[in-house]
Structure formats: C-alpha cells, structure tokens
Scaffold this active site. Structure first.
Site, PDB file in Angstrom:
ATOM      1  N   ASP A  81       0.716  -1.337  -0.109  1.00 44.04           N
ATOM      2  CA  ASP A  81       0.144  -0.003  -0.081  1.00 44.04           C
ATOM      3  C   ASP A  81       0.951   1.077   0.103  1.00 44.04           C
ATOM      4  OD1 ASP A  81      -2.048   1.931   0.251  1.00 44.04           O
ATOM      5  OD2 ASP A  81      -3.391   0.302   1.267  1.00 44.04           O
TER       6      ASP A  81
ATOM      7  N   HIS B  61       2.249   2.154  -3.130  1.00 40.11           N
ATOM      8  CA  HIS B  61       1.456   3.211  -3.715  1.00 40.11           C
ATOM      9  C   HIS B  61       1.924   4.637  -3.886  1.00 40.11           C
ATOM     10  CE1 HIS B  61      -2.283   0.110  -3.179  1.00 40.11           C
ATOM     11  NE2 HIS B  61      -1.033  -0.606  -3.944  1.00 40.11           N
TER      12      HIS B  61
END
Ligand code: NAG
Length: 391
Positions: A216, A239
């Site tokens: 993430d 991310h």
C-alpha cells in the site's frame, strides 16, 4: 595506609562502581524469562523488563539480544522516569495464527512515552495468512500494525527492519518530534493495506534514509500532520507517498508544511500523490514541497485526486479540501502511463499556488501528457510533459 594502596582501593571501587552501574543500566529481556527460540511466549518477560526500565530513575537500555523472540500483542506504556533505549539485536516474531493479534489494532505499541529510542532489530509479523484471509473476502479481524507510537514526544526509531506486517508497518499517531532513520519496511506488492509509515496528528516527524517496499502507501500522511521532513526515501513497489485520504469527515485537521527531498520511486503505483474524498469538509493541504525526485516506471508520478470515493459514499458531492502551495521541483524520470501529471482538483475548492519547476517525465521513451482540472499555478524551467496549469 600507603598512598599506593589507597589509590588502588580508589581505582578498584571506581571499577566496581562502573560495573554495577553498567549492570543496572542494561536490562536484558533474557533475565526476565525471554527465550530466543522463536517458540516460547516471551511477552510477559518483555513487559517485566519494560516495567524495570520505565521505573528506572537513571537512563537505561532494554536489551533484546540475538535470536527469535515470540511476542503476542504488547503495550509498552509510559510515562517513564528517564530516557530509554530499546536496543534490539534479534528478531521479534508474531504468533503464526493471526487471530492471536485479533483486532487489537497494534502488535507492538508504545504509548505515552517520551525520550525513547528503539534501535536495530527485525519485526516479523508473519502477515501472509492474514492477507490471504482478507483477499478471500472472509470475515477477518482488522489486523495489527506492527509497531505504533502514540501520544509520545522525542522519539527515535533507527535501523529497524519490519517484514510482512498484517496492516501498516509503522504508525505514528499524536506524537511530536519523532526521528525515523535507516528503517527498512518490506511486504509483498500484493499484500493488502500494508502501508509503510502512517502518520496521523503528528508534528515534527523526520523520516530519513528509509527503504519501503510494500503493498500500500509507502508513506501515508493523515489528517493533522504538520512539519514533516522526508529525505532519501526509496519507495516501490507500493502506492507512493500519499497525503490523504483527507476530508472524509466534515471536521478534520489539515496537513501543512510537508517536505520530501532526494527520493526515488521505482515501479510504484503512484509517486507524489494527494488524495481527498469528494465530500464537504473544512480540511486543507498547505505548503508541500517535493524536490529532487527520481521516478522509474511509476504509473502516476504526480497526481492530485480530489474525487476519491470508494463504495459510493459521496454521490454528486465535491471535495471541500482546499489545496494550496504545492511545489514540484526537479522531478525526473519515467511514467508507466501516458498521463504523468494529473491535477484533478475540486470544482468548489480549486487547487491554487501549484508550482512546477524542472519537471521532466517521459512515457516509454515517448511524450507523456498532463491533465488539469480546476488547478492554478506557475510553471518554470523544463516542462515535460507540457504543463496545463493556468495562472
Ligand atoms: C516546517 O517544517 C520544518 C521541519 O520539516 C521545520 O523546521 C520548520 O520550522 C517548519 N516551518 C514552519 C513555518 O512551521
């Protein structure tokens, strides 16, 4: 007594004193029953050692030697009497069954501590079974963040490695003055919600020399984060470095004075991202500087997205988050998608004061593109792709 003998006595008692104080200032978890075998539950031993160090009037070191220490969810609670160093040479492993951490939300938690430095060590939360549960859509516990600091001041985390966290690796919440350096955070690309570092209501945090490969956000910057300095961060897969998501709630603390310099993104989904919910709010983002950033095959190198709205929780609404003063200076490299620069700002709160200076991003050796909605600012120096910002 001869002068000679006296000086020997003085010398010996001095050595003795050194020894004693040394013994008292290092609290080894082994002495309290911890076993470096990776199997014996050492949670209580760690807690006992912590109580000793926390109540010590003099500065002390809690020492975790080499070996694997099996620890369930544990809280290191303050305030303590003096400075504490937690020196970890070994590896701390979580229970194999993720249900053992259950929904505690945190595995290793430092709460209300001041002047604590955690140095070295490896944390292995063994998250694989938990991710599998999440991906299968079963009813899973919320998962635990590997290491959390909350309600603390003057903290340091240095040289730590965290692997396979269930949820985020590191959370800094309601803290002031925190130094994070030479930390490595690692979980597979496809592990859900494994943020590297999550910040919430944190001021004066410095993150430097940190490598983050995770499923993430590498760093996610939540509401109430101020005066954050990030330097020499290697991100990817992951991310990206994200401010947000902000503005989910009507009343929310904003984010301001955020700096990221001398950093690189490799194969990450995003690079420099600001993300807000499309909902009314008084939240804001102010004074952000990104400088000397290298992008290698990053899907969205520069992105402001004010239309975040999973599960249709905000139909036909626009974001109330006011974004102002965001500088991108010397951002270079490659985009993995055509649109390398995307400013999708709120129609009701335009982004203002965006500055692009020497931005040079290409898409597979071809020209990339920019996209601007409701965004204003200035472009100087190199501008590839061509900027679409309006003054
Ligand atoms: C901004 O943050 C930096 C640390 O990153 C700090 O040194 C500086 O004083 C802050 N500026 C303001 C105006 O608060």
């Amino acid at each position: 007594m001869s002068k000679f003998l006296l000086s020997w006595i003085v010398l010996f008692s001095f050595l003795d004193f050194l020894n004693l104080s040394d013994a008292a200032s290092i609290v080894n978890v082994i002495k309290y029953g911890a076993k470096p075998d990776g199997k014996t539950d050492s949670t209580q031993a760690f807690v006992k050692a912590w109580v000793i160090v926390c109540n010590s009037a003099q500065a002390v070191t809690m020492y975790v030697p080499q070996g694997r220490f099996y620890i369930r969810a544990v809280v290191f609670r303050g305030p303590c009497k003096n400075k504490i160093i937690v020196q970890i040479d070994g590896t701390i492993v979580a229970p194999a069954d993720y249900r053992a951490l259950g929904s505690t939300g945190s595995w290793i938690l430092f709460t209300r501590v001041n002047r604590v430095a955690v140095i070295g060590g490896t944390l292995d939360a063994r998250g694989a079974a938990f991710w599998k549960c999440r991906k299968s859509g079963q009813n899973c516990p919320q998962g635990a963040i590997s290491i959390t600091f909350e309600w603390g001041n003057d903290l340091k985390l240095s040289g730590l490695t965290s692997i396979n966290s269930q949820a985020a690796h590191l959370m800094i919440k309601r803290c002031n003055n925190v130094m994070v350096r030479n930390v490595r955070l690692n979980a597979p690309d496809q592990s859900p919600n494994t943020d590297g570092i999550h910040l919430h209501t944190a001021t004066g945090v410095i993150i430097t020399g940190t490598t983050i490969q995770t499923g993430d956000d590498c760093v996610s910057i939540g509401p109430g984060t101020r005066n954050l300095w990030m330097e020499r961060i290697q991100c990817g897969p992951g991310h990206g470095v994200s401010i947000g998501s902000l503005g989910k709630n009507a009343n929310e603390a904003g984010v301001q004075n955020i700096t990221l310099i001398d950093s690189a993104f490799t194969g990450s989904d995003n690079g420099l991202r600001i993300k807000t919910w499309a909902r009314p709010t008084n939240s804001f983002v102010r004074n952000v500087v990104y400088q000397n950033i290298q992008m290698r095959n990053v899907r969205n190198p520069i992105v402001i997205d004010q239309n975040y709205c999973p599960h249709h929780q905000c139909p036909h609404q626009t974001s109330g988050v006011k974004i102002t003063g965001v500088t991108y200076k010397n951002v270079q490299g490659t985009s993995a998608s055509k649109v390398a620069v995307a400013f999708d700002c709120s129609p009701t709160q335009r982004c203002t004061g965006i500055k692009l200076h020497d931005v040079k991003l290409s898409y597979l050796d071809r020209d990339a593109r920019s996209m601007c909605k409701n965004s204003g600012g200035k472009t100087t120096g190199i501008s590839m792709p061509n900027s679409c910002l309006k003054n």
